[in-house]
Design a protein around this motif. Structure first.
Motif, PDB file in Angstrom:
ATOM      1  N   GLU A  11      -2.132   6.216   0.676  1.00  0.00           N
ATOM      2  CA  GLU A  11      -0.696   6.356   0.913  1.00  0.00           C
ATOM      3  C   GLU A  11       0.022   5.014   0.848  1.00  0.00           C
ATOM      4  O   GLU A  11       1.105   4.904   0.284  1.00  0.00           O
ATOM      5  CB  GLU A  11      -0.431   7.035   2.260  1.00  0.00           C
ATOM      6  N   MET A  14       0.180   3.857  -2.853  1.00  0.00           N
ATOM      7  CA  MET A  14       1.178   4.598  -3.640  1.00  0.00           C
ATOM      8  C   MET A  14       2.598   4.152  -3.275  1.00  0.00           C
ATOM      9  O   MET A  14       3.462   4.011  -4.145  1.00  0.00           O
ATOM     10  CB  MET A  14       1.030   6.106  -3.434  1.00  0.00           C
ATOM     11  N   THR A  15       2.830   3.899  -1.992  1.00  0.00           N
ATOM     12  CA  THR A  15       4.140   3.410  -1.562  1.00  0.00           C
ATOM     13  C   THR A  15       4.391   2.013  -2.106  1.00  0.00           C
ATOM     14  O   THR A  15       5.503   1.693  -2.543  1.00  0.00           O
ATOM     15  CB  THR A  15       4.244   3.420  -0.025  1.00  0.00           C
ATOM     16  N   PRO A  51       3.452   2.742   4.628  1.00  0.00           N
ATOM     17  CA  PRO A  51       3.340   4.021   3.923  1.00  0.00           C
ATOM     18  C   PRO A  51       4.562   4.909   4.161  1.00  0.00           C
ATOM     19  O   PRO A  51       5.132   4.924   5.248  1.00  0.00           O
ATOM     20  CB  PRO A  51       2.085   4.663   4.508  1.00  0.00           C
ATOM     21  N   GLU A  53       5.558   8.884   3.010  1.00  0.00           N
ATOM     22  CA  GLU A  53       5.080  10.104   2.352  1.00  0.00           C
ATOM     23  C   GLU A  53       5.995  10.558   1.215  1.00  0.00           C
ATOM     24  O   GLU A  53       5.528  11.042   0.185  1.00  0.00           O
ATOM     25  CB  GLU A  53       4.899  11.229   3.372  1.00  0.00           C
ATOM     26  N   VAL A  56       5.170   8.471  -1.773  1.00  0.00           N
ATOM     27  CA  VAL A  56       3.853   8.872  -2.282  1.00  0.00           C
ATOM     28  C   VAL A  56       4.000  10.094  -3.178  1.00  0.00           C
ATOM     29  O   VAL A  56       3.490  10.128  -4.303  1.00  0.00           O
ATOM     30  CB  VAL A  56       2.869   9.167  -1.128  1.00  0.00           C
TER      31      VAL A  56
END
Length: 93
Positions: A11, A14-15, A51, A53, A56
């Motif tokens: 996570e 991806m962030t 992170p 979501e 992501v």
């Protein structure tokens, strides 16, 4: 050079990819690094990324739209971070 840093989790990575891409600095002007940073580089701007979501999911959705036939997955069933990192950074310019 701007260095985006994050924890060693899917996570977070991806962030970090999302934030680096959305900064629109070009892939020659950014790096992504996993924390902790032991030897900071001189004259670099370090940006810690937490992170998120929503970010992501945006990265995953973008990759699935651009590459619908790629099915490389991690043990959690999500796309492989290395493939995503390379793709996002190559489109940042």
């Amino acid at each position: 050079m701007v260095i985006f840093t994050c924890q060693d989790t899917f996570e977070s990575m991806m962030t970090c990819i999302y934030d680096a891409w959305s900064a629109r600095l070009g892939h020659n002007n950014i790096k992504l690094q996993i924390e902790p940073i032991w030897s900071p580089e001189l004259f670099c701007d370090y940006r810690h990324v937490d992170p998120d979501e929503e970010k992501v999911q945006k990265v995953i959705r973008s990759v699935r739209q651009k590459f619908p036939k790629i099915h490389i997955m991690t043990s959690t069933g999500l796309p492989c971070p290395t493939i995503l990192t390379n793709w996002i950074l190559s489109t940042a310019t």
